[in-house]
Scaffold this motif. Structure first.
Motif, PDB file in Angstrom:
ATOM      1  N   UNK A 134      26.007 -21.024  28.343  1.00 54.07           N
ATOM      2  CA  UNK A 134      24.647 -20.623  27.542  1.00 54.07           C
ATOM      3  C   UNK A 134      24.375 -19.092  27.108  1.00 54.07           C
ATOM      4  N   UNK A 135      23.726 -18.710  26.102  1.00 57.93           N
ATOM      5  CA  UNK A 135      23.875 -17.302  25.923  1.00 57.93           C
ATOM      6  C   UNK A 135      22.486 -16.674  26.784  1.00 57.93           C
ATOM      7  N   UNK A 136      22.265 -15.574  26.948  1.00 57.52           N
ATOM      8  CA  UNK A 136      22.032 -14.667  27.682  1.00 57.52           C
ATOM      9  C   UNK A 136      20.557 -15.115  26.689  1.00 57.52           C
ATOM     10  N   UNK A 137      20.134 -14.725  25.698  1.00 53.32           N
ATOM     11  CA  UNK A 137      18.838 -15.093  24.798  1.00 53.32           C
ATOM     12  C   UNK A 137      17.965 -16.844  25.427  1.00 53.32           C
ATOM     13  N   UNK A 138      19.150 -17.844  25.540  1.00 53.66           N
ATOM     14  CA  UNK A 138      18.576 -18.767  25.878  1.00 53.66           C
ATOM     15  C   UNK A 138      18.749 -19.104  27.472  1.00 53.66           C
ATOM     16  N   UNK A 139      19.043 -18.469  27.996  1.00 57.18           N
ATOM     17  CA  UNK A 139      18.807 -18.348  29.546  1.00 57.18           C
ATOM     18  C   UNK A 139      17.119 -17.845  30.122  1.00 57.18           C
ATOM     19  N   UNK A 140      17.188 -16.807  29.503  1.00 51.78           N
ATOM     20  CA  UNK A 140      16.021 -16.051  29.311  1.00 51.78           C
ATOM     21  C   UNK A 140      14.681 -17.497  28.672  1.00 51.78           C
ATOM     22  N   UNK A 141      14.868 -17.680  28.293  1.00 49.56           N
ATOM     23  CA  UNK A 141      13.630 -18.622  27.121  1.00 49.56           C
ATOM     24  C   UNK A 141      13.291 -19.593  27.920  1.00 49.56           C
ATOM     25  N   UNK A 142      14.928 -19.990  28.488  1.00 50.10           N
ATOM     26  CA  UNK A 142      14.401 -21.392  29.118  1.00 50.10           C
ATOM     27  C   UNK A 142      13.087 -21.267  30.485  1.00 50.10           C
ATOM     28  N   UNK A 143      13.522 -19.938  31.116  1.00 53.46           N
ATOM     29  CA  UNK A 143      12.945 -19.642  31.760  1.00 53.46           C
ATOM     30  C   UNK A 143      11.284 -19.051  31.632  1.00 53.46           C
ATOM     31  N   UNK A 144      11.241 -19.279  31.198  1.00 52.70           N
ATOM     32  CA  UNK A 144       9.455 -18.904  30.114  1.00 52.70           C
ATOM     33  C   UNK A 144       9.088 -20.549  29.403  1.00 52.70           C
ATOM     34  N   UNK A 145      10.618 -21.026  29.249  1.00 52.90           N
ATOM     35  CA  UNK A 145       9.416 -22.719  28.465  1.00 52.90           C
ATOM     36  C   UNK A 145       9.323 -23.672  29.662  1.00 52.90           C
ATOM     37  N   UNK A 146       9.759 -23.254  31.132  1.00 55.25           N
ATOM     38  CA  UNK A 146       9.427 -24.056  31.636  1.00 55.25           C
ATOM     39  C   UNK A 146       7.750 -23.682  32.341  1.00 55.25           C
ATOM     40  N   UNK A 147       7.434 -22.760  32.453  1.00 56.25           N
ATOM     41  CA  UNK A 147       6.470 -22.167  32.562  1.00 56.25           C
ATOM     42  C   UNK A 147       5.102 -22.149  31.544  1.00 56.25           C
ATOM     43  N   UNK A 148       5.590 -21.637  30.367  1.00 59.60           N
ATOM     44  CA  UNK A 148       4.424 -21.138  29.553  1.00 59.60           C
ATOM     45  C   UNK A 148       4.742 -21.957  27.893  1.00 59.60           C
ATOM     46  N   UNK A 149       3.808 -22.555  27.539  1.00 62.47           N
ATOM     47  CA  UNK A 149       3.988 -22.996  26.644  1.00 62.47           C
ATOM     48  C   UNK A 149       3.511 -21.746  25.619  1.00 62.47           C
ATOM     49  N   UNK A 150       4.834 -21.585  23.957  1.00 61.45           N
ATOM     50  CA  UNK A 150       4.730 -21.258  23.036  1.00 61.45           C
ATOM     51  C   UNK A 150       5.364 -20.940  22.286  1.00 61.45           C
ATOM     52  N   UNK A 151       5.218 -20.449  20.833  1.00 61.75           N
ATOM     53  CA  UNK A 151       6.408 -21.065  19.920  1.00 61.75           C
ATOM     54  C   UNK A 151       7.556 -20.465  20.165  1.00 61.75           C
ATOM     55  N   UNK A 152       8.096 -21.181  19.548  1.00 64.42           N
ATOM     56  CA  UNK A 152       9.688 -20.375  19.337  1.00 64.42           C
ATOM     57  C   UNK A 152       9.931 -18.789  18.919  1.00 64.42           C
ATOM     58  N   UNK A 153       8.728 -18.436  17.466  1.00 60.20           N
ATOM     59  CA  UNK A 153       8.753 -17.157  17.897  1.00 60.20           C
ATOM     60  C   UNK A 153       8.463 -15.943  18.746  1.00 60.20           C
ATOM     61  N   UNK A 154       7.696 -16.910  19.725  1.00 65.64           N
ATOM     62  CA  UNK A 154       7.160 -16.088  20.643  1.00 65.64           C
ATOM     63  C   UNK A 154       7.887 -16.089  21.912  1.00 65.64           C
ATOM     64  N   UNK A 155       8.406 -16.932  22.075  1.00 69.03           N
ATOM     65  CA  UNK A 155       9.623 -17.072  23.233  1.00 69.03           C
ATOM     66  C   UNK A 155      10.813 -16.130  23.176  1.00 69.03           C
ATOM     67  N   UNK A 156      11.132 -16.047  21.562  1.00 65.48           N
ATOM     68  CA  UNK A 156      12.543 -15.383  21.057  1.00 65.48           C
ATOM     69  C   UNK A 156      12.376 -13.775  21.746  1.00 65.48           C
ATOM     70  N   UNK A 157      10.368 -13.117  20.684  1.00 67.19           N
ATOM     71  CA  UNK A 157      10.043 -12.315  21.032  1.00 67.19           C
ATOM     72  C   UNK A 157      10.028 -11.407  22.401  1.00 67.19           C
ATOM     73  N   UNK A 158       9.503 -12.495  23.468  1.00 65.64           N
ATOM     74  CA  UNK A 158       8.979 -12.174  24.400  1.00 65.64           C
ATOM     75  C   UNK A 158      10.300 -11.995  25.758  1.00 65.64           C
ATOM     76  N   UNK A 159      11.529 -12.817  25.240  1.00 64.48           N
ATOM     77  CA  UNK A 159      13.144 -12.911  25.532  1.00 64.48           C
ATOM     78  C   UNK A 159      13.445 -10.975  24.768  1.00 64.48           C
ATOM     79  N   UNK A 160      13.203 -10.608  23.911  1.00 69.67           N
ATOM     80  CA  UNK A 160      14.209  -9.596  23.544  1.00 69.67           C
ATOM     81  C   UNK A 160      13.099  -8.514  23.902  1.00 69.67           C
TER      82      UNK A 160
END
Length: 675
Positions: free
Chosen positions: A111-137
């Motif tokens: 998995x890419x670095x971005x996907x692995x950070x997004x996965x960690x956020x998705x487990x605990x927070x319900x955000x939009x797709x763009x917000x996940x990407x923005x938080x990971x960046x």
């Protein structure tokens, strides 16, 4: 169950047991720790002391055989031992997160670095797709990863060790936890990367108010990072105090012994390290009384018979030692006498200067280039310049240290000298023989005079062979000894490295890490070599075992007039063991000097940066770091001019245009336009 919050984390008489074939084994016994908001508590001790198990017990990440069997774990007023698995899963990663020791095994390679950070956020927070990407960046930028936007699509193998560790920190911080558990976060990292990670953790702690539980055996990192320290031995906290008190006034003999066993950048080159005798006891067969008494220099009958309680040794210092019992005044006096005697012994030790008149090894313009191919039959599209035109000498009885960041070509150079890989160009002359020109019969004779000690003793020893056969193998290959003389020689070698003949019939897995490394050294010495190449020979060892091995190498050098090429990224170790030091950067030597000169007055900006980045065992002395820009350039496309100019804080226009030569200046050599 909830209670009024006093600390972010508090373990109250925590006990952890593991189910084994021999029954239940208590690995953690009655551990009480606390961490306040914004505070860093360091847990230190040798391997096997229970540091990591304590951290995993708090997170309830033990495997099926392990279980917290006693005490309470209070986090933010909630008892973690009372909640179910689902509730614990919600806390883990969101409120308490962990940085594991090895980022390469912790990150998913597919998995890419971005996907692995997004996965960690998705487990605990319900955000939009763009917000996940923005938080990971944002997180990648927060941890200082260069070119963060492009790195979002990178895979773990495409990043350096320091970059992978930054990604692990980003994942750990993805939900802004209140407590961050860092398990050996800087182990095996270069001093420059280690300094960056420590600075990053401190900055993030100030910005986010995160509390840190730091698990480490590196007391230099503790001196720089920690507010308070808990010293763990055989599953128990033996001392707990603030970091300044621990370094300047330790109250437990184990803490004192740990501090004495570490080479110091600011230390005296003539002072011998004091290793801790013996090893941590087997938890299935613990000694009676104090668990440390078989290794303690101040042991008394009471220590052997009764386990000490935890005494108040100072206003903010607790110690599990009878020496801190006010009624134990006679023993305290005896301990002070012992301490004075130890100091006298240390001061009597001197280092015999090497005889530099006889040159043993001469390497000239040595190169190792690897062709870059996109297929087996494809044409090479350039070269990776792992080693690029290196020249130096090693004299009889001398230790030459070789330092530099990971990927600079240190290990490749060691293998070239030993003939384990072929030269691309250049010449290696050993005792007058050109190694590239000698016939196979002569090469076999020369090879027994050059031996290699690899970094990992676990992978250096055949697990299916007994110690006798492991040491006997080079004797048989080179037809040195047979029959009774072979057995006698093996026993002599074991005694030479401080082991007994009782170890002969054992297998490697039955020995400790330090004993395994001693076997590797005994095997290397079996052929009576003139040169031993040590590639990170002590980097994976505890400080106490490391001290034993370093002292052993010095003693063997004096007895046998051995020469060493000592490759390491630990500058304090190199300073202790080496007579001269070569500094390597991007496949080239940038500075060579006597050890004392190099540390007292480094000339090359890269050498200055390496020395400034090394942690100092003094919490009152915060070194002024020289921060290097970016990462080491790719050896497949090195920069024009000086290879260091892209990161150099003193760069000039000429550095970008012209490559400096390695010139001699007052008996030392440096490759820099500043000189």
């Amino acid at each position: 169950m909830m209670r009024e919050v006093e600390q972010v984390l508090e373990t109250d008489h925590m006990k952890t047991s593991f189910h084994t074939e021999e029954g239940s084994v208590e690995v953690i016994n009655d551990i009480s720790l606390s961490v306040s908001e914004g505070e860093t508590l360091a847990i230190v001790g040798e391997s096997g002391s229970g540091k990591s198990v304590s951290a995993l017990s708090i997170l309830r990440l033990l495997d099926n055989k392990g279980k917290v069997t006693g005490g309470n774990i209070w986090f933010n007023g909630q008892n973690l031992t009372d909640i179910n698995k689902e509730e614990m899963r919600n806390i883990r990663g969101r409120d308490i997160s962990m940085i594991f020791q090895d980022p390469m095994t912790s990150l998913d390679p597919v998995y890419t670095i971005g996907d692995q950070i997004i996965e960690a956020i998705q487990i605990h927070e319900n955000l939009g797709k763009e917000e996940y990407y923005k938080r990971a960046l944002e997180l990648l930028r927060l941890v200082g990863l260069p070119d963060a936007k492009n790195r979002m699509n990178s895979f773990p193998h495409q990043l350096s060790g320091g970059q992978r560790q930054r990604v692990m920190i980003a994942i750990a911080l993805s939900c802004r936890p209140k407590l961050l558990i860092a398990d050996e976060p800087t182990t095996a990292l270069d001093v420059t990367v280690q300094a960056q990670i420590m600075k990053l953790l401190k900055q993030l702690q100030m910005e986010l108010g995160t509390s840190i539980l730091l698990v480490t055996h590196d007391l230099g990192v503790v001196a720089e990072m920690a507010d308070r320290v808990a010293v763990i031995y055989a599953g128990q906290v033996v001392e707990q105090t603030d970091v300044k008190t621990l370094f300047f006034s330790p109250s437990h003999p184990y803490t004192e012994a740990l501090l004495k066993s570490i080479p110091r950048l600011e230390g005296d080159l003539k002072q011998k390290l004091e290793p801790i005798k013996g090893s941590i006891p087997n938890l299935t067969d613990l000694p009676s009384g104090c668990r440390f008494h078989p290794r303690c220099p101040y042991v008394s009958e009471k220590c052997e018979q009764e386990e000490p309680p935890t005494f108040l040794a100072g206003s903010n210092q607790r110690s599990k030692c009878w020496l801190n019992d006010p009624s134990f005044s006679d023993q305290v006096a005896a301990s002070e006498l012992n301490q004075e005697t130890n100091d006298q012994v240390v001061n009597q030790i001197d280092i015999i200067p090497p005889n530099k008149k006889e040159r043993l090894l001469n390497i000239r313009n040595v190169k190792k280039h690897y062709p870059i191919k996109q297929g087996i039959f494809a044409r090479a599209k350039g070269n990776i310049r792992a080693v690029d035109s290196i020249s130096f000498d090693i004299y009889r009885g001398e230790t030459l240290g070789l330092v530099g960041e990971s990927g600079c070509g240190k290990s490749t150079l060691g293998r070239l000298i030993a003939g384990l890989i072929n030269l691309t160009d250049g010449k290696v002359t050993f005792d007058g023989y050109d190694l590239s020109a000698v016939d196979p019969k002569t090469m076999k004779k020369l090879r027994k005079r050059m031996q290699f000690v690899f970094q990992d003793p676990y992978s250096s020893l055949n697990p299916r062979m007994r110690i006798f056969d492991i040491i006997a193998e080079p004797l048989e290959v080179h037809d040195i000894a047979k029959g009774q003389s072979k057995t006698k020689r093996i026993i002599e070698l074991l005694e030479l490295v401080g082991l007994s003949q009782k170890q002969i019939q054992k297998y490697p897995h039955q020995l400790s890490g330090g004993q395994k490394q001693r076997i590797v050294i005994a095997r290397a010495l079996a052929t009576d070599p003139d040169l031993v190449i040590c590639d990170e020979a002590v980097s994976s060892l505890d400080v106490s075992v490391q001290a034993q091995i370093l002292n052993l190498l010095k003693e063997l050098q004096e007895k046998m007039n051995l020469s060493f090429l000592f490759i390491s990224h630990d500058l304090s170790v190199v300073k202790y063991i080496a007579n001269r030091i070569s500094v390597m950067y991007l496949g080239e030597i940038v500075e060579i000097a006597e050890t004392q000169e190099l540390f007292h007055q480094p000339l090359h900006p890269y050498t200055k940066a390496l020395i400034s980045a090394a942690p100092v065992l003094n919490p009152l002395n915060k070194p002024e770091r020289i921060e290097l820009k970016g990462d080491v350039p790719s050896p497949s496309n090195p920069p024009s001019g000086c290879p260091f100019h892209t990161r150099c804080p003193e760069v000039m226009d000429i550095c970008r245009r012209e490559k400096p030569e390695l010139r001699e200046i007052n008996g030392r050599k440096v490759s820099c336009h500043l000189h």
